[in-house]
Design an enzyme around this catalytic site. Structure first.
Site, PDB file in Angstrom:
ATOM      1  N   SER A  85      -1.584   1.579  11.353  1.00  0.00           N
ATOM      2  CA  SER A  85      -1.730   2.492  10.217  1.00  0.00           C
ATOM      3  C   SER A  85      -1.328   3.909  10.584  1.00  0.00           C
ATOM      4  O   SER A  85      -1.328   4.289  11.762  1.00  0.00           O
ATOM      5  CB  SER A  85      -3.182   2.490   9.728  1.00  0.00           C
ATOM      6  N   GLU A 144      -8.107   3.383  10.789  1.00  0.00           N
ATOM      7  CA  GLU A 144      -8.689   3.472   9.449  1.00  0.00           C
ATOM      8  C   GLU A 144      -9.024   2.084   8.913  1.00  0.00           C
ATOM      9  O   GLU A 144      -8.363   1.099   9.237  1.00  0.00           O
ATOM     10  CB  GLU A 144      -7.734   4.210   8.497  1.00  0.00           C
ATOM     11  N   THR A 201       0.859  -1.183   0.000  1.00  0.00           N
ATOM     12  CA  THR A 201       0.000   0.000   0.000  1.00  0.00           C
ATOM     13  C   THR A 201       0.895   1.233   0.000  1.00  0.00           C
ATOM     14  O   THR A 201       2.121   1.121  -0.028  1.00  0.00           O
ATOM     15  CB  THR A 201      -0.905   0.024   1.249  1.00  0.00           C
ATOM     16  N   CYS A 202       0.273   2.418   0.064  1.00  0.00           N
ATOM     17  CA  CYS A 202       1.085   3.640   0.074  1.00  0.00           C
ATOM     18  C   CYS A 202       1.913   3.747   1.349  1.00  0.00           C
ATOM     19  O   CYS A 202       2.914   4.465   1.380  1.00  0.00           O
ATOM     20  CB  CYS A 202       0.202   4.868  -0.083  1.00  0.00           C
ATOM     21  N   ASN A 203       1.516   3.035   2.399  1.00  0.00           N
ATOM     22  CA  ASN A 203       2.218   3.144   3.678  1.00  0.00           C
ATOM     23  C   ASN A 203       3.115   1.966   4.000  1.00  0.00           C
ATOM     24  O   ASN A 203       3.891   2.036   4.951  1.00  0.00           O
ATOM     25  CB  ASN A 203       1.208   3.312   4.823  1.00  0.00           C
ATOM     26  N   ILE A 247      -8.476   7.857  -4.842  1.00  0.00           N
ATOM     27  CA  ILE A 247      -9.011   9.039  -5.516  1.00  0.00           C
ATOM     28  C   ILE A 247     -10.523   9.104  -5.336  1.00  0.00           C
ATOM     29  O   ILE A 247     -11.101  10.176  -5.108  1.00  0.00           O
ATOM     30  CB  ILE A 247      -8.629   9.038  -7.004  1.00  0.00           C
ATOM     31  N   ALA A 262      -8.057   7.173 -10.866  1.00  0.00           N
ATOM     32  CA  ALA A 262      -9.473   6.844 -10.654  1.00  0.00           C
ATOM     33  C   ALA A 262      -9.620   5.634  -9.745  1.00  0.00           C
ATOM     34  O   ALA A 262     -10.629   4.942  -9.800  1.00  0.00           O
ATOM     35  CB  ALA A 262     -10.171   6.603 -11.999  1.00  0.00           C
TER      36      ALA A 262
END
Length: 423
Positions: free
Chosen positions: A112, A117, A54-56, A197, A193
């Site tokens: 997180s 979240e 993931t982004c983290n 986003i 998309a």
């Protein structure tokens, strides 16, 4: 069977290093195949594996008869094109109960950037499906992840861990509101998309901006999202020429290279006569070149920059964290008990096979006696005696072998197994 994990996240590694190890969902299957094929089949046959990216965070989970952390480290370092020493200085390794505790905490939102979240749970489920589809998820990892989902559900049901959660998208709206006096007068561009986003558009749309536009590589997907919010869709290729039109830009794509460069932003600022642009880069690797941050009249935030905003209100959730940890502890103990039982499965299978062999032999002997005209009572007596002798032979032999100490230990074991009614 052992379980091990290694990874790096927002607390251990900077954004650019995390970007070296980011895998898009469609990359998971071939990446897992590469990882599993890298293990020597003679020492590590049928290694189970799953990758959460993931982004983290990027985390690898494996299960096999023997732990192979060094090999997994080497493979990951090579895949990211970095020295193993650099990776080790920013990564963490876990095995067995530590690995179980970690994945349970991740699923529950305790590990997180945004405490509590829920998005990570969906991302984990996507990663598990990807591993299942490629045949990389065996019984052990399947149990680990299914139990993590169950623990996460219990945490969210029994505690208020997510009651005051501030998402990345909400944090971006909050920061934009600090720069622009009235968000209703702003024009907002979303690049990508995907799920992130979609969430960001939802939050910004609630502020009723002047216009919303979606730029995406696939125009059809961009149009689908734009239609939901009364916005327009545009091709990603048109972005540099139209960048100057927008006051707010939020980007999160799966591109491996930046798609908004320094030159394009400089030209946009010139066309805007240096009216400020608020930019949020939620992608890992980055979508916006980091040099853009140095430009005057540009306010660029990355996922790491948003950490300070999302941590506000965390104190309100600390009591829920303590409750969640108790639930997780119970989940870890349950999984480790199951994992320990798994080690006896081969022995149980051998015992069942041996019992079936004895039963078949006595049944065949009984049929022969019946065919010779022996009475049913005599045949049943012989069959039961034969089965009993076969079952007791090994125990009796052990009782008559070894020294006094070993015989005493054997006697206690046999008593516990065969004389339960007398205890």
């Amino acid at each position: 069977m052992s379980v091990w994990a290694l990874g790096l996240n927002h607390t251990t590694a900077p954004l650019d290093l995390r970007g070296r190890f980011a895998f898009a969902l469609d990359q998971i299957a071939p990446t897992l195949q590469s990882l599993r094929s890298s293990f020597p089949s003679s020492r590590h046959p049928q290694v189970e594996a799953a990758i959460i990216s993931t982004c983290n965070r990027t985390e690898i989970y494996c299960a096999s008869e023997q732990i192979a952390l060094d090999h997994t480290f080497g493979w990951l370092a090579e895949s990211g094109g970095v020295a193993p020493t650099l990776l080790r200085s920013h990564a963490y390794t876990l095995h067995d109960d530590e690995a179980a505790r970690h994945v349970f905490r991740v699923a529950s939102g305790l590990d997180s950037m945004v405490l509590g979240e829920a998005q990570i749970l969906g991302q984990m489920k996507d990663a598990v499906r990807a591993a299942e589809n490629v045949g990389a998820l065996g019984t052990t990892l399947n149990q680990l992840f299914q139990r993590s989902f169950a623990v996460a559900k219990e945490v969210r049901t029994a505690t208020e861990i997510g009651a005051h959660s501030i998402s990345m998208a909400a944090a971006a709206v909050r920061l934009a509101g600090q720069l622009f006096e009235d968000l209703r007068k702003t024009r907002v561009l979303f690049v990508g998309a995907g799920e992130m986003i979609d969430l960001a558009v939802t939050h910004f749309a609630a502020k009723e901006p002047k216009s919303i536009a979606i730029a995406n590589r696939t125009l059809e997907r961009g149009e689908k999202l734009a239609t939901r919010f009364g916005g327009e869709a545009m091709r990603l290729a048109d972005l540099p020429a139209r960048l100057a039109e927008f006051d707010i830009v939020v980007s999160c794509t799966a591109s491996t290279l930046p798609i908004i460069g320094l030159g394009a932003v400089e030209r946009a600022l010139k066309a805007r006569k240096h009216r400020p642009i608020f930019m949020v880069d939620l992608a890992v690797p980055r979508d916006i070149e980091p040099e853009v941050k140095a430009l005057e009249d540009v306010y660029l935030y990355t996922v790491d920059d948003l950490a300070h905003v999302v941590q506000q209100g965390q104190a309100n959730r600390q009591a829920a964290v303590a409750q969640a940890e108790v639930i997780i502890d119970a989940g870890v103990q349950s999984f480790m008990h199951w994992l320990g039982q798994r080690s006896t499965v081969p022995l149980i299978q051998q015992l069942n096979a041996q019992a079936d062999e004895w039963r078949a032999a006595e049944m065949a002997r009984a049929r022969k006696l019946l065919a010779k005209g022996e009475s049913v009572d005599a045949v049943l007596e012989a069959m039961s005696r034969g089965l009993t002798q076969k079952m007791m032979h090994g125990a009796m032999a052990e009782l008559h072998s070894g020294d006094a100490a070993s015989r005493e230990q054997t006697a206690q074991t046999i008593s516990r197994l065969f004389l339960r009614k007398e205890r």
